[in-house]
Design a protein around this motif. Structure first.
Motif, PDB file in Angstrom:
ATOM      1  N   ASN A 137      17.716  12.654  -1.649  1.00  0.00           N
ATOM      2  CA  ASN A 137      16.489  13.435  -1.780  1.00  0.00           C
ATOM      3  C   ASN A 137      16.013  13.369  -3.226  1.00  0.00           C
ATOM      4  OD1 ASN A 137      16.536  14.185   0.888  1.00  0.00           O
ATOM      5  ND2 ASN A 137      17.426  16.212   0.518  1.00  0.00           N
ATOM      6  N   GLY A 138      14.721  13.090  -3.408  1.00  0.00           N
ATOM      7  CA  GLY A 138      14.165  12.997  -4.756  1.00  0.00           C
ATOM      8  C   GLY A 138      14.229  11.611  -5.362  1.00  0.00           C
ATOM      9  N   SER A 139      14.800  10.639  -4.636  1.00  0.00           N
ATOM     10  CA  SER A 139      14.919   9.286  -5.189  1.00  0.00           C
ATOM     11  C   SER A 139      13.608   8.505  -5.089  1.00  0.00           C
ATOM     12  CB  SER A 139      16.037   8.513  -4.475  1.00  0.00           C
ATOM     13  OG  SER A 139      15.740   8.382  -3.088  1.00  0.00           O
ATOM     14  N   GLY A 140      12.684   8.968  -4.268  1.00  0.00           N
ATOM     15  CA  GLY A 140      11.380   8.301  -4.180  1.00  0.00           C
ATOM     16  C   GLY A 140      11.115   7.594  -2.864  1.00  0.00           C
ATOM     17  N   LYS A 141      11.817   7.953  -1.804  1.00  0.00           N
ATOM     18  CA  LYS A 141      11.641   7.271  -0.503  1.00  0.00           C
ATOM     19  C   LYS A 141      10.209   7.445   0.015  1.00  0.00           C
ATOM     20  CE  LYS A 141      15.007   9.487   1.574  1.00  0.00           C
ATOM     21  NZ  LYS A 141      15.503  10.348   0.479  1.00  0.00           N
ATOM     22  N   THR A 142       9.743   8.699   0.050  1.00  0.00           N
ATOM     23  CA  THR A 142       8.385   8.959   0.556  1.00  0.00           C
ATOM     24  C   THR A 142       7.339   8.362  -0.373  1.00  0.00           C
ATOM     25  OG1 THR A 142       9.101  10.973   1.703  1.00  0.00           O
ATOM     26  CG2 THR A 142       6.758  10.768   1.217  1.00  0.00           C
ATOM     27  N   THR A 143       7.611   8.384  -1.682  1.00  0.00           N
ATOM     28  CA  THR A 143       6.684   7.769  -2.644  1.00  0.00           C
ATOM     29  C   THR A 143       6.549   6.277  -2.369  1.00  0.00           C
ATOM     30  OG1 THR A 143       7.296   9.394  -4.335  1.00  0.00           O
ATOM     31  CG2 THR A 143       6.249   7.356  -5.105  1.00  0.00           C
ATOM     32  N   LEU A 144       7.662   5.596  -2.118  1.00  0.00           N
ATOM     33  CA  LEU A 144       7.623   4.164  -1.790  1.00  0.00           C
ATOM     34  C   LEU A 144       6.806   3.919  -0.528  1.00  0.00           C
ATOM     35  CD1 LEU A 144       8.504   1.231  -2.204  1.00  0.00           C
ATOM     36  CD2 LEU A 144      10.640   1.782  -0.997  1.00  0.00           C
ATOM     37  N   VAL A 145       7.017   4.762   0.483  1.00  0.00           N
ATOM     38  CA  VAL A 145       6.262   4.636   1.735  1.00  0.00           C
ATOM     39  C   VAL A 145       4.765   4.751   1.471  1.00  0.00           C
ATOM     40  CG1 VAL A 145       5.713   5.879   3.878  1.00  0.00           C
ATOM     41  CG2 VAL A 145       8.088   5.384   3.310  1.00  0.00           C
ATOM     42  N   GLN A 146       4.362   5.727   0.657  1.00  0.00           N
ATOM     43  CA  GLN A 146       2.938   5.933   0.378  1.00  0.00           C
ATOM     44  C   GLN A 146       2.323   4.744  -0.367  1.00  0.00           C
ATOM     45  OE1 GLN A 146       1.010   8.392   1.536  1.00  0.00           O
ATOM     46  NE2 GLN A 146       2.800   9.174   2.624  1.00  0.00           N
ATOM     47  N   HIS A 147       3.072   4.167  -1.295  1.00  0.00           N
ATOM     48  CA  HIS A 147       2.557   2.991  -2.020  1.00  0.00           C
ATOM     49  C   HIS A 147       2.422   1.789  -1.074  1.00  0.00           C
ATOM     50  CE1 HIS A 147       2.286   4.195  -6.246  1.00  0.00           C
ATOM     51  NE2 HIS A 147       3.336   4.986  -6.026  1.00  0.00           N
ATOM     52  N   ILE A 148       3.341   1.649  -0.143  1.00  0.00           N
ATOM     53  CA  ILE A 148       3.258   0.549   0.826  1.00  0.00           C
ATOM     54  C   ILE A 148       2.044   0.721   1.723  1.00  0.00           C
ATOM     55  CG2 ILE A 148       4.359  -0.414   2.898  1.00  0.00           C
ATOM     56  CD1 ILE A 148       7.066   0.032   1.477  1.00  0.00           C
TER      57      ILE A 148
END
Length: 515
Positions: A294-305
């Motif tokens: 949690n907090g590593s950036g998984k959702t952030t990576l998804v949003q950039h993709i």
């Protein structure tokens, strides 16, 4: 002597029986997993055991103290859902009751914290009942299963996998019984037809009294056989998912072709680098899980993709469908079928098959979305994506709010899906069933691993929470618990405990930084 007894328990909602049980006990050392579809009454049963809810009839005999860990649905203040869950877990475990009731305790936890929770639960000195959709978690922590199904509570010895084997055995037995029933029914129907045809022929060919009497006797025999058919004990056909073949847009330019190239891509947020420049490629048809704390950036990576970013190049043939937790792709006033069919390139027959596999059958597809539960809405949103005009599905925690039966149905659908699937999940078994590659976010790096999550674990690359990290998290949550008590009723004892915990936290931070 049993620590808890349930006798002749029954509970109903608006004149519909939710569940009933003749006799259930919790014995010292029992480790029980409670399973059932959403709405079957799992949370209600926990509340009856705790004493928060009264049964319609029956008695509950409690011999030990009971703690209830409720479902954690959202973040509180600056704490994330995962932090709130972990803090609540530690607080409840510290009560050290004889019986622990845990309602979806893995919700919001990342995989490392689920591993941590497994250790804490297995070390628990009392008995417990756990409601969870995480099948690996149930396998590792439970030695018996209680199933709520068809308004009854049934006990099974063994963990979740043993329970599934027993259910498959029951299904095979039901298939044998069904085949025997259909065979007998066919024999009797053929006998009826034969008697009637013979009687009809006699009646047509002769008006003689003797032959007419013979025909009447045959009709009477046929009617008697009809009655035997009506008296046959009906056996339902076991449910079996239908094979589906979906149309994938741009399949010729998509399948096994490079559809996304990520080159020297990095992301910084205020005061933090999520990950350093990274490079990887994705082909059409691949199924990839994104793994990280949690907090590593998984959702952030998804949003950039999804939305695009410098360093991310996507082929025009790629058509992305995104599953978001806010379910923004659903229209409240429209029916399930209307929502799912809207924008789909599939036939209505295939759409209905997909909905049936997600347990929306026959007339249920005409329900408007606004009357559905949270779990049902999730299933509708996922069905809409699967049959939509997409060839790449991006799913952020798709198993949240789904029961185990729905998760297994989703696994079947995604395994048969010929497009790409890129997803975030904390459900290890779901990940192992679907993903053939992993994007690992760890130590501010993104690495591509060729293989399943189980293979990743066996490779030795998987990092579990260290004992120092576990102690630090436990200490931080104990500090929060003590501060809460101090704010309500201060005491010298609590102040002393708080100071000791602060010193312990400083020491643990030093050891963590040194390592």
């Amino acid at each position: 002597m049993a620590w808890l007894e349930l006798n002749q328990i029954k509970y109903s909602v608006r004149e519909r029986t939710l569940f009933e049980a003749d006799h259930l006990t919790i014995e010292p050392g029992d480790r029980i997993g409670l399973v059932g579809t959403n709405g079957s009454g799992k949370t209600t049963l926990l509340n009856i055991i705790k004493g928060n809810t009264q049964p319609e009839s029956g008695t509950v005999n409690r011999q030990k103290s009971i703690s209830l860990l409720p479902q954690i649905k959202e973040a509180i203040g600056t704490k994330s859902g995962g932090e709130v869950t972990a803090s609540t877990i530690i607080s409840v475990l510290n009560e050290k009751s004889g019986i622990l009731l845990a309602d979806e305790p893995t919700t919001h936890l990342d995989i490392e914290h689920v591993d941590w929770l497994e250790k804490e639960i297995l070390a628990y000195q009392g008995a417990y009942i756990i409601v969870s959709h995480d099948r690996d978690f149930l396998d590792k922590t439970c030695n018996q299963i209680w199933e709520i199904s068809h308004e009854r509570i049934t006990e099974y010895a063994g963990n979740y996998s043993t329970y599934k084997e027993e259910k498959q055995k029951e299904r095979r037995q039901q298939q044998v019984s069904y085949d025997a029933y259909k065979k007998k029914e066919k024999q009797l129907l053929e006998a009826v037809e034969k008697k009637k045809n013979k009687a009809d022929k006699i009646t047509d060919e002769s008006k003689h009294f003797y032959f007419r009497k013979k025909a009447q006797k045959l009709y009477k025999t046929a009617k008697s056989i009809d009655m035997r058919i009506d008296q046959l004990e009906k056996v339902d056909k076991p449910e079996e998912p239908e094979t589906i073949k979906m149309t994938i847009p741009n399949s010729r330019e998509f399948i096994n072709k490079y559809i996304m190239r990520v080159t020297d891509f990095s992301v910084q947020v205020p005061k933090k680098t999520l990950w350093r420049p990274t490079t990887f490629f994705i082909k059409g048809g691949e199924k990839i899980a994104i793994v990280g704390q949690n907090g590593s950036g998984k959702t952030t990576l998804v949003q950039h993709i999804i939305h695009g970013s410098e360093g991310i190049e996507k082929t025009p043939a790629m058509k992305i469908g995104y599953f978001a937790q806010n379910l923004s792709n659903l229209k409240e006033k429209k029916t399930i079928l209307e929502n799912v069919a809207e924008g789909s390139v599939q036939t209505e027959t295939l759409i209905r098959i997909v909905l049936a596999q997600l347990l929306f059958k026959q007339e249920e597809v005409y329900k408007p979305v606004h009357v559905l539960s949270g779990g049902e809405r999730v299933k509708v949103a996922l069905a809409k994506l699967i049959v939509g005009d997409y060839n790449t599905l991006v799913l952020d925690e798709p198993t949240n709010f789904l029961d185990i039966k729905a998760i297994e149905a989703l696994e079947t659908l995604l395994s048969a899906y010929e497009g790409s699937v890129l997803f975030v999940t904390h459900d290890r078994r779901f990940m192992n069933q679907i993903a053939d590659r992993l994007l690992i976010i760890d130590n501010k790096q993104i690495k591509l691993f060729e293989g399943t999550y189980r293979e990743y674990q066996l490779s030795g690359h998987s990092e579990k929470m260290t004992s120092i990290e576990e102690d630090l998290m436990r200490t931080e949550n104990e500090i929060a618990t003590v501060l809460g008590k101090i704010s309500i009723e201060p005491s010298q004892e609590l102040e002393s405990q708080f100071e000791k915990l602060i010193l312990k936290k400083k020491e643990l931070n030093k050891r963590a930084n040194h390592n």
